[in-house]
Design an enzyme around this catalytic site. Structure first.
Site, mmCIF file in Angstrom:
data_model
loop_
_atom_site.group_PDB
_atom_site.id
_atom_site.type_symbol
_atom_site.label_atom_id
_atom_site.label_comp_id
_atom_site.label_asym_id
_atom_site.label_seq_id
_atom_site.Cartn_x
_atom_site.Cartn_y
_atom_site.Cartn_z
ATOM 1 N N THR A 169 1.140 -7.724 13.173
ATOM 2 C CA THR A 169 1.152 -6.301 12.845
ATOM 3 C C THR A 169 1.437 -6.096 11.371
ATOM 4 O OG1 THR A 169 3.452 -6.330 13.536
ATOM 5 C CG2 THR A 169 1.881 -5.422 15.084
ATOM 6 N N LYS B 138 3.838 -6.935 4.122
ATOM 7 C CA LYS B 138 3.571 -5.548 3.775
ATOM 8 C C LYS B 138 3.271 -4.781 5.055
ATOM 9 C CE LYS B 138 0.279 -3.403 3.488
ATOM 10 N NZ LYS B 138 -0.349 -2.387 4.426
ATOM 11 N N SER C 126 -6.201 6.542 0.159
ATOM 12 C CA SER C 126 -6.398 5.428 -0.774
ATOM 13 C C SER C 126 -5.340 4.380 -0.508
ATOM 14 C CB SER C 126 -6.318 5.906 -2.224
ATOM 15 O OG SER C 126 -5.031 6.402 -2.513
ATOM 16 N N THR D 49 0.862 -1.186 0.000
ATOM 17 C CA THR D 49 0.000 0.000 0.000
ATOM 18 C C THR D 49 0.900 1.239 0.000
ATOM 19 O OG1 THR D 49 -0.232 -0.242 2.403
ATOM 20 C CG2 THR D 49 -2.029 -1.071 1.037
#
Length: 385
Positions: A181, A170, A385, A148
Site C-alpha cells: 500500500t 511514501k 498533480s 507526493t
C-alpha cells in the site's frame, strides 16, 4: 540514515521538473553487491500501472540491481506509450550502471493518466542525473524525491548483530491493502537468498502495510521492494530477520498513517478473541472503512453503535449481543448494550484506540486507519498533480 544505512547501497534524489514545486522528483537506489537479491510485493488492484507490469516481470528471477522511482506522474492508463516509457527508464538505468534492464525495477506515483512525451523526457533525464548523483549518503534525498501529498519523508532503520535494514516509504492517500500500500524500498546487508527475502517480505507486509487502511482506496501503483546486498557477510536466523523486518515495516506503516491526508485522528482498531485471524481482519477493516464511524471520531463522538453496525456487515463469527467495545480505555458497550457513559471517553487526543472483543476465539488483528475530515475531502477534491 535510510535506504543507505545498510552496507552496499547508494541512492540519490534529483529534481527534473516533474513536480511544479521544483522539489526532487526522481530517486534511484542501487545495490552495489556482492549479492543482488530482490523481492517485491505489488498492488492486487487489477488496474495496474505500467511500472507495476514491468516490475512484476523483472523481479521474477530474484535478481535486482536497482530501483528507479519518480513522483509527479503515475504513468498509469497511458497505453503502450507509457509501457515503453517504463521500458526506456529501465534501459537507461541499465546502460548507465552497466547491468541488464531486466534487473531494474521501476516505480511511479502521482496523477493517474499522466505520462506524456514531456513526462518521459524528464524521467529519463532524472535517471541520468540520479545515477550521476549516487552516493552512500543519498538516502534522505531519495526519500524526499518520492513524496507526493506527503508532508514529511518517512524512513526507518534497524541494526542487529552485524547486519542492518533500512527503508523509505511514501504515501498519504489511496492507502488500502492489496499486498502493498504505497511505494516502499527496503534494503539490507544481510546475506539472504531470494526465496528467504520473498518469504520475509510477504510475512512482514501481511501484518504491517496490509493492515493500513486509511481511506479504503487501493492504488494502481503500490509496490514494496526488498533489496539484499549480502555486504555484511552475516546470515541471520530467518525468523529473527523477519521479526526485525516486520518491526521496521510496522514503523513505516504508522508513519504513513500519521501523515494521512487531512487526518486529525490516528485510529488503531484492535480486534480480540476472534474465531480466526481472517475474521479479526475482516471486522477491523469493516470498521476502518465505515465513513459514519470515521466521521464520528472526527467529531470526538464515541459512537459505538456505528462500530457494531459495521461489524454486522461482515461474515465473521460473532454475536452482536455478546460483543464489547472500548474507546481510549473506556468500555462503552458490553454484550451489545451501553456501558460507561459517553462523556467518560476523551477523544480529543490524536491517538485513538478502539478495542473490539468478539468473544468467539483466540485470534487477534490490528488495523490502522484515520478519521474522515473536511480537510481530506477538500484536498482530494482539489488534487490534480
Amino acid at each position: 540514515m535510510t535506504v543507505t544505512a545498510a552496507k552496499g547501497f547508494e541512492a540519490a534524489g534529483v529534481a527534473v521538473g516533474l513536480k511544479s514545486t521544483g522539489r526532487p522528483d526522481v530517486a534511484v537506489v542501487v545495490n552495489r553487491g556482492p549479492a543482488k537479491v530482490g523481492a517485491a510485493v505489488f498492488t492486487s488492484n487489477r488496474a495496474k500501472a505500467n511500472p507495476i507490469l514491468w516490475s512484476e516481470q523483472a523481479v521474477g528471477d530474484g535478481v535486482v540491481e536497482a530501483v528507479v522511482l519518480n513522483s509527479g506522474g503515475a504513468n498509469c492508463f497511458t497505453g503502450s506509450f507509457g509501457f515503453q516509457t517504463t521500458h526506456q527508464t529501465a534501459e537507461k538505468a541499465a546502460e548507465l550502471l552497466g547491468v541488464s534492464a531486466g534487473d531494474i525495477l521501476v516505480c511511479s506515483t502521482g496523477l493517474i493518466g499522466f505520462g506524456d512525451e514531456a513526462f518521459r523526457a524528464k524521467v529519463l533525464d532524472g535517471v541520468t542525473k540520479g545515477v550521476a548523483a549516487l552516493s552512500a549518503d543519498g538516502g534522505e534525498a531519495a526519500a524526499s524525491a518520492i513524496m507526493t501529498t506527503d508532508t514529511v519523508s518517512k524512513t526507518a532503520v534497524r541494526t542487529r548483530s552485524g547486519w542492518t535494514i533500512g527503508g523509505m516509504a511514501k504515501g498519504a492517500g489511496m492507502l488500502a491493502p492489496g499486498l502493498a500500500t504505497m511505494l516502499v524500498v527496503i534494503t539490507t546487508d544481510a546475506a539472504i537468498d531470494a526465496a528467504q527475502a520473498d518469504a520475509a517480505l510477504r510475512a512482514a507486509t501481511g501484518v504491517s502495510f496490509d493492515r493500513l487502511d486509511s481511506d479504503g482506496c487501493m492504488s494502481t501503483n503500490d509496490q514494496v521492494t526488498l533489496l539484499a546486498s549480502g555486504a555484511s557477510e552475516v546470515t541471520p536466523d530467518l525468523e529473527a530477520f523477519t521479526a526485525e523486518l516486520t518491526d521496521l515495516c510496522q514503523e513505516l506503516a504508522r508513519k504513513l498513517q500519521g501523515d494521512a491526508e487531512g487526518a486529525s485522528h490516528d485510529i488503531t482498531i484492535e480486534v480480540r478473541h476472534a474465531a480466526s485471524e481472517s475474521d479479526a481482519v475482516e471486522v477491523g477493516r469493516s470498521v476502518a472503512r465505515n465513513n459514519l464511524f470515521k466521521a464520528a471520531i472526527f467529531g470526538n463522538d464515541p459512537n459505538w453503535g456505528r462500530v457494531l453496525a459495521a461489524i454486522g456487515t461482515t461474515r465473521a463469527d460473532f454475536d452482536p449481543y455478546d460483543t464489547d467495545v472500548w474507546m481510549n480505555g473506556v468500555r462503552v458497550c458490553t454484550e451489545g448494550g451501553p456501558d460507561a457513559p459517553r462523556d467518560d471517553v476523551d477523544l480529543t487526543p490524536r491517538a485513538t484506540h478502539v478495542v473490539i472483543d468478539l468473544k468467539t476465539g483466540e485470534a487477534t488483528a490490528t488495523i490502522l486507519t484515520n478519521d474522515l475530515t473536511h480537510d481530506y475531502v477538500h484536498e482530494n477534491s482539489a488534487y490534480s498533480s
